[in-house]
Scaffold this motif. Sequence first.
Motif, PDB file in Angstrom:
ATOM      1  N   MET A   1       0.677  -1.103  -0.079  1.00  0.00           N
ATOM      2  CA  MET A   1       0.107  -0.004   0.093  1.00  0.00           C
ATOM      3  C   MET A   1       0.777   1.317   0.126  1.00  0.00           C
ATOM      4  SD  MET A   1      -3.391   0.494   2.498  1.00  0.00           S
ATOM      5  CE  MET A   1      -3.490  -1.058   3.081  1.00  0.00           C
ATOM      6  N   PRO A   2       0.719   2.037  -0.982  1.00  0.00           N
ATOM      7  CA  PRO A   2       1.499   3.487  -0.852  1.00  0.00           C
ATOM      8  C   PRO A   2       1.341   4.261   0.275  1.00  0.00           C
ATOM      9  CG  PRO A   2       0.138   3.091  -2.948  1.00  0.00           C
ATOM     10  CD  PRO A   2      -0.246   2.249  -2.067  1.00  0.00           C
ATOM     11  N   ASP A   3       2.502   5.040   0.814  1.00  0.00           N
ATOM     12  CA  ASP A   3       2.262   5.751   1.808  1.00  0.00           C
ATOM     13  C   ASP A   3       1.316   6.757   2.012  1.00  0.00           C
ATOM     14  OD1 ASP A   3       3.412   6.457   4.665  1.00  0.00           O
ATOM     15  OD2 ASP A   3       4.273   8.258   3.558  1.00  0.00           O
ATOM     16  N   ASP A   4       0.757   7.446   0.913  1.00  0.00           N
ATOM     17  CA  ASP A   4      -0.269   8.186   1.007  1.00  0.00           C
ATOM     18  C   ASP A   4      -1.646   7.685   1.098  1.00  0.00           C
ATOM     19  OD1 ASP A   4       0.859  10.523   0.298  1.00  0.00           O
ATOM     20  OD2 ASP A   4       0.801  10.234  -1.733  1.00  0.00           O
ATOM     21  N   GLU A   5      -1.624   6.271   0.595  1.00  0.00           N
ATOM     22  CA  GLU A   5      -3.102   5.638   0.926  1.00  0.00           C
ATOM     23  C   GLU A   5      -2.921   5.136   2.456  1.00  0.00           C
ATOM     24  OE1 GLU A   5      -5.450   1.418  -0.152  1.00  0.00           O
ATOM     25  OE2 GLU A   5      -3.741   2.008  -1.471  1.00  0.00           O
ATOM     26  N   VAL A   6      -1.892   4.864   3.105  1.00  0.00           N
ATOM     27  CA  VAL A   6      -1.746   4.603   4.531  1.00  0.00           C
ATOM     28  C   VAL A   6      -2.111   5.940   5.289  1.00  0.00           C
ATOM     29  CG1 VAL A   6      -0.275   4.061   6.359  1.00  0.00           C
ATOM     30  CG2 VAL A   6      -0.269   2.755   4.234  1.00  0.00           C
ATOM     31  N   GLN A   7      -1.663   6.824   4.907  1.00  0.00           N
ATOM     32  CA  GLN A   7      -2.029   8.170   5.507  1.00  0.00           C
ATOM     33  C   GLN A   7      -3.551   8.496   5.418  1.00  0.00           C
ATOM     34  OE1 GLN A   7       0.976  11.282   4.527  1.00  0.00           O
ATOM     35  NE2 GLN A   7       2.493   9.882   4.512  1.00  0.00           N
ATOM     36  N   ILE A   8      -4.012   8.295   4.382  1.00  0.00           N
ATOM     37  CA  ILE A   8      -5.478   8.729   4.035  1.00  0.00           C
ATOM     38  C   ILE A   8      -6.341   7.904   4.915  1.00  0.00           C
ATOM     39  CG2 ILE A   8      -7.322   8.966   2.169  1.00  0.00           C
ATOM     40  CD1 ILE A   8      -5.115   9.732   0.296  1.00  0.00           C
ATOM     41  N   ARG A   9      -6.002   6.487   4.998  1.00  0.00           N
ATOM     42  CA  ARG A   9      -6.914   5.653   5.716  1.00  0.00           C
ATOM     43  C   ARG A   9      -6.881   5.873   7.267  1.00  0.00           C
ATOM     44  NH1 ARG A   9      -8.880   0.950   3.571  1.00  0.00           N
ATOM     45  NH2 ARG A   9      -8.199   0.817   1.328  1.00  0.00           N
ATOM     46  N   ALA A  10      -5.588   6.414   7.512  1.00  0.00           N
ATOM     47  CA  ALA A  10      -5.473   6.715   9.013  1.00  0.00           C
ATOM     48  C   ALA A  10      -6.249   7.892   9.431  1.00  0.00           C
ATOM     49  CB  ALA A  10      -3.927   7.030   9.400  1.00  0.00           C
ATOM     50  N   VAL A  11      -6.133   8.984   8.578  1.00  0.00           N
ATOM     51  CA  VAL A  11      -7.099  10.085   8.634  1.00  0.00           C
ATOM     52  C   VAL A  11      -8.598   9.803   9.058  1.00  0.00           C
ATOM     53  CG1 VAL A  11      -7.974  12.275   7.512  1.00  0.00           C
ATOM     54  CG2 VAL A  11      -5.558  11.732   7.639  1.00  0.00           C
ATOM     55  N   ILE A  12      -9.068   9.015   7.812  1.00  0.00           N
ATOM     56  CA  ILE A  12     -10.496   8.660   8.021  1.00  0.00           C
ATOM     57  C   ILE A  12     -10.834   7.677   9.046  1.00  0.00           C
ATOM     58  CG2 ILE A  12     -12.339   7.619   6.484  1.00  0.00           C
ATOM     59  CD1 ILE A  12     -10.789   8.565   4.016  1.00  0.00           C
ATOM     60  N   ARG A 118       0.632  16.839   4.621  1.00  0.00           N
ATOM     61  CA  ARG A 118      -0.337  16.355   5.397  1.00  0.00           C
ATOM     62  C   ARG A 118      -1.730  16.173   4.625  1.00  0.00           C
ATOM     63  NH1 ARG A 118      -3.083  19.536  10.394  1.00  0.00           N
ATOM     64  NH2 ARG A 118      -4.363  17.903  11.121  1.00  0.00           N
ATOM     65  N   TRP A 119      -2.321  15.202   4.566  1.00  0.00           N
ATOM     66  CA  TRP A 119      -3.660  14.980   3.891  1.00  0.00           C
ATOM     67  C   TRP A 119      -4.787  15.409   5.091  1.00  0.00           C
ATOM     68  CZ3 TRP A 119      -4.257  14.213  -0.779  1.00  0.00           C
ATOM     69  CH2 TRP A 119      -3.337  13.574  -1.584  1.00  0.00           C
ATOM     70  N   LEU A 120      -5.527  16.274   4.438  1.00  0.00           N
ATOM     71  CA  LEU A 120      -6.733  16.795   5.197  1.00  0.00           C
ATOM     72  C   LEU A 120      -7.923  16.728   4.242  1.00  0.00           C
ATOM     73  CD1 LEU A 120      -5.271  20.286   6.084  1.00  0.00           C
ATOM     74  CD2 LEU A 120      -5.377  18.213   7.510  1.00  0.00           C
ATOM     75  N   VAL A 121      -9.254  16.687   4.733  1.00  0.00           N
ATOM     76  CA  VAL A 121     -10.407  16.339   4.300  1.00  0.00           C
ATOM     77  C   VAL A 121     -11.036  17.586   4.046  1.00  0.00           C
ATOM     78  CG1 VAL A 121     -12.869  15.688   4.577  1.00  0.00           C
ATOM     79  CG2 VAL A 121     -10.966  14.176   5.430  1.00  0.00           C
ATOM     80  N   ALA A 122     -11.200  17.931   2.807  1.00  0.00           N
ATOM     81  CA  ALA A 122     -11.758  19.284   2.121  1.00  0.00           C
ATOM     82  C   ALA A 122     -13.184  19.049   1.783  1.00  0.00           C
ATOM     83  CB  ALA A 122     -10.984  19.661   0.977  1.00  0.00           C
ATOM     84  N   HIS A 123     -13.654  17.795   1.551  1.00  0.00           N
ATOM     85  CA  HIS A 123     -14.981  17.651   1.238  1.00  0.00           C
ATOM     86  C   HIS A 123     -15.411  16.390   1.876  1.00  0.00           C
ATOM     87  CE1 HIS A 123     -18.724  17.912  -1.242  1.00  0.00           C
ATOM     88  NE2 HIS A 123     -18.597  16.544  -1.345  1.00  0.00           N
ATOM     89  N   GLU A 124     -16.568  16.341   2.247  1.00  0.00           N
ATOM     90  CA  GLU A 124     -17.418  15.286   2.731  1.00  0.00           C
ATOM     91  C   GLU A 124     -18.953  15.205   2.344  1.00  0.00           C
ATOM     92  OE1 GLU A 124     -17.640  14.349   7.092  1.00  0.00           O
ATOM     93  OE2 GLU A 124     -15.716  15.086   7.423  1.00  0.00           O
ATOM     94  N   HIS A 125     -19.324  14.073   2.034  1.00  0.00           N
ATOM     95  CA  HIS A 125     -20.703  14.083   1.723  1.00  0.00           C
ATOM     96  C   HIS A 125     -21.356  12.711   2.156  1.00  0.00           C
ATOM     97  CE1 HIS A 125     -23.922  14.258  -1.884  1.00  0.00           C
ATOM     98  NE2 HIS A 125     -24.464  13.675  -1.045  1.00  0.00           N
TER      99      HIS A 125
END
Length: 131
Positions: A1-12, A118-125
Amino acid sequence: MPDDEVQIRAVITRWADAVHRGDLEAVVADHTDDLVMFDVPPPHEGVRGTAAYRAIWPPFFEWLAQGATFEIDTLDVTPGAYVSYAHALLRCGTPEELAARPTLRLRVSFGLRKERGRWLVAHEHHSFPHD
């Protein structure tokens, strides 16, 4: 799993865990200041910005505190260099609601931006299917 995917999964995952705990500071922690969210209850035009986003959570936390569930069932992430998206299905409901409709899932889509590494959520639906 790419590092970005790991980081995004952690954020969510942190976000969902914080929602379940009713921890407003942790719910907001990984969001942009200019976020936009479209939710199941009103306002149907969405909420914009951190202050409006903060304001919608306390009634939901009260509902959760009465025994409702809020947990990720599935999570798919599509990472990009600076913008990514993800979508999840969550078990969200009271024990009675989930017993009556065991396959019902809350659908959540996320748009994320990478800011200063840093990955940040800008939109949620958030939505439920309409039968």
